[in-house]
Design a protein around this motif. Structure first.
Motif, PDB file in Angstrom:
ATOM      1  N   UNK A 165       0.831  -1.188   0.000  1.00 22.82           N
ATOM      2  CA  UNK A 165       0.000   0.000   0.000  1.00 22.82           C
ATOM      3  C   UNK A 165       0.879   1.256   0.000  1.00 22.82           C
ATOM      4  N   UNK A 166       1.976   1.221   0.753  1.00 28.34           N
ATOM      5  CA  UNK A 166       2.861   2.387   0.777  1.00 28.34           C
ATOM      6  C   UNK A 166       3.455   2.651  -0.600  1.00 28.34           C
ATOM      7  N   UNK A 167       3.850   1.593  -1.292  1.00 28.01           N
ATOM      8  CA  UNK A 167       4.388   1.744  -2.642  1.00 28.01           C
ATOM      9  C   UNK A 167       3.356   2.331  -3.589  1.00 28.01           C
ATOM     10  N   UNK A 168       2.115   1.894  -3.454  1.00 28.35           N
ATOM     11  CA  UNK A 168       1.038   2.429  -4.299  1.00 28.35           C
ATOM     12  C   UNK A 168       0.794   3.893  -3.974  1.00 28.35           C
ATOM     13  N   UNK A 169       0.787   4.230  -2.686  1.00 29.07           N
ATOM     14  CA  UNK A 169       0.601   5.638  -2.312  1.00 29.07           C
ATOM     15  C   UNK A 169       1.701   6.505  -2.914  1.00 29.07           C
ATOM     16  N   UNK A 170       2.925   6.038  -2.783  1.00 29.16           N
ATOM     17  CA  UNK A 170       4.064   6.802  -3.319  1.00 29.16           C
ATOM     18  C   UNK A 170       3.969   6.927  -4.839  1.00 29.16           C
ATOM     19  N   UNK A 171       3.580   5.856  -5.497  1.00 30.57           N
ATOM     20  CA  UNK A 171       3.478   5.886  -6.964  1.00 30.57           C
ATOM     21  C   UNK A 171       2.419   6.880  -7.410  1.00 30.57           C
ATOM     22  N   UNK A 172       1.236   6.852  -6.793  1.00 25.13           N
ATOM     23  CA  UNK A 172       0.176   7.770  -7.190  1.00 25.13           C
ATOM     24  C   UNK A 172       0.503   9.212  -6.789  1.00 25.13           C
ATOM     25  N   UNK A 173       1.186   9.401  -5.676  1.00 29.80           N
ATOM     26  CA  UNK A 173       1.580  10.758  -5.282  1.00 29.80           C
ATOM     27  C   UNK A 173       2.571  11.346  -6.277  1.00 29.80           C
ATOM     28  N   UNK A 174       3.494  10.519  -6.762  1.00 28.98           N
ATOM     29  CA  UNK A 174       4.504  10.997  -7.703  1.00 28.98           C
ATOM     30  C   UNK A 174       3.978  11.106  -9.125  1.00 28.98           C
ATOM     31  N   UNK A 175       3.173  10.134  -9.547  1.00 30.90           N
ATOM     32  CA  UNK A 175       2.768  10.077 -10.947  1.00 30.90           C
ATOM     33  C   UNK A 175       1.361  10.550 -11.235  1.00 30.90           C
ATOM     34  N   UNK A 176       0.587  10.799 -10.203  1.00 30.90           N
ATOM     35  CA  UNK A 176      -0.776  11.259 -10.417  1.00 30.90           C
ATOM     36  C   UNK A 176      -1.719  10.128 -10.751  1.00 30.90           C
ATOM     37  N   UNK A 177      -2.900  10.517 -11.194  1.00 34.61           N
ATOM     38  CA  UNK A 177      -3.994   9.572 -11.420  1.00 34.61           C
ATOM     39  C   UNK A 177      -3.703   8.577 -12.533  1.00 34.61           C
ATOM     40  N   UNK A 178      -2.787   8.889 -13.418  1.00 30.80           N
ATOM     41  CA  UNK A 178      -2.509   8.013 -14.569  1.00 30.80           C
ATOM     42  C   UNK A 178      -1.434   6.970 -14.291  1.00 30.80           C
TER      43      UNK A 178
ATOM     44  N   UNK B  74       7.495   0.461  -7.569  1.00 32.16           N
ATOM     45  CA  UNK B  74       7.676   1.240  -6.337  1.00 32.16           C
ATOM     46  C   UNK B  74       7.468   0.400  -5.087  1.00 32.16           C
ATOM     47  N   UNK B  75       6.561  -0.571  -5.181  1.00 27.08           N
ATOM     48  CA  UNK B  75       6.287  -1.438  -4.032  1.00 27.08           C
ATOM     49  C   UNK B  75       7.340  -2.535  -3.876  1.00 27.08           C
ATOM     50  N   UNK B  76       8.176  -2.703  -4.901  1.00 33.57           N
ATOM     51  CA  UNK B  76       9.208  -3.735  -4.842  1.00 33.57           C
ATOM     52  C   UNK B  76       8.650  -5.139  -4.978  1.00 33.57           C
ATOM     53  N   UNK B  77       7.567  -5.263  -5.732  1.00 35.38           N
ATOM     54  CA  UNK B  77       6.966  -6.578  -5.978  1.00 35.38           C
ATOM     55  C   UNK B  77       6.804  -6.767  -7.479  1.00 35.38           C
ATOM     56  N   UNK B  78       6.583  -8.004  -7.866  1.00 37.39           N
ATOM     57  CA  UNK B  78       6.355  -8.265  -9.286  1.00 37.39           C
ATOM     58  C   UNK B  78       4.923  -7.858  -9.644  1.00 37.39           C
ATOM     59  N   UNK B  79       4.689  -7.554 -10.929  1.00 40.61           N
ATOM     60  CA  UNK B  79       3.309  -7.267 -11.348  1.00 40.61           C
ATOM     61  C   UNK B  79       2.352  -8.411 -11.010  1.00 40.61           C
ATOM     62  N   UNK B  80       2.835  -9.654 -11.096  1.00 40.54           N
ATOM     63  CA  UNK B  80       1.983 -10.805 -10.774  1.00 40.54           C
ATOM     64  C   UNK B  80       1.544 -10.758  -9.316  1.00 40.54           C
TER      65      UNK B  80
END
Length: 166
Positions: A1-14, A23-29
């Motif tokens: 969740x922290x990685x997702x928060x950071x990603x959306x804060x940096x990159x916006x809605x897209x 950003x979360x340090x996990x695989x897409x799978x």
């Protein structure tokens, strides 16, 4: 969740799911195993943040009821400021009747005891209800500019809630 928060804060809605995974340090799978869609992830982020803001109301600290209310309102301001990319993306992708959007009622329920205690102590005037105060904080959060620009406006508004001793 922290990685997702950071990603959306940096990159916006897209922000893409691939960027969230990076950003979360996990695989897409792994990300897709936990959240089948971008919408599910956005909803989980919003619910998680609302839960935290509501929980903060019950444990907020301060020297007086008015201080505790003000501290919680500052946390609410942070929530409003930081959740915008998530909410913007959800609004574009989902039905507004979704229960995820029932955040206002939860915020009012969480914050009302703080306002009541401050008003009962005579530290906050009775002229505004919590719904109006939250609208004030939201309006300040939406002012264009940096946080450094908006912060003194928030400080002045919150100071104006305090009842002056006569």
């Amino acid at each position: 969740m922290e990685g997702a928060r950071a990603a959306f804060a940096a990159g916006g809605a897209e922000t893409s799911m691939a960027e969230v995974a990076r950003r979360a340090g996990v695989s897409p799978a792994t990300l897709y195993r936990n959240f089948a869609s971008r919408r599910e992830l956005l909803e989980a982020l919003l619910v998680d943040e609302v839960d935290e803001v509501c929980a903060t109301a019950a444990r907020v600290e301060g020297d007086s009821p008015a201080d505790r209310l003000t501290t919680w309102l500052r946390r609410f301001f942070d929530y409003v400021t930081n959740k915008r990319p998530v909410v913007i993306a959800l609004v574009e992708d989902t039905d507004r009747t979704n229960p995820v959007f029932d955040t206002r009622g939860r915020m009012l329920t969480a914050g009302q005891p703080l306002l009541a205690a401050a008003q009962d102590a005579g530290q906050i005037g009775p002229g505004l209800d919590l719904d109006q105060i939250l609208d004030l904080v939201v309006a300040i959060a939406k002012i264009p500019g940096t946080l450094e620009y908006r912060q003194p406006i928030l400080d002045a508004a919150l100071a104006g809630l305090h009842r002056r001793a006569t």
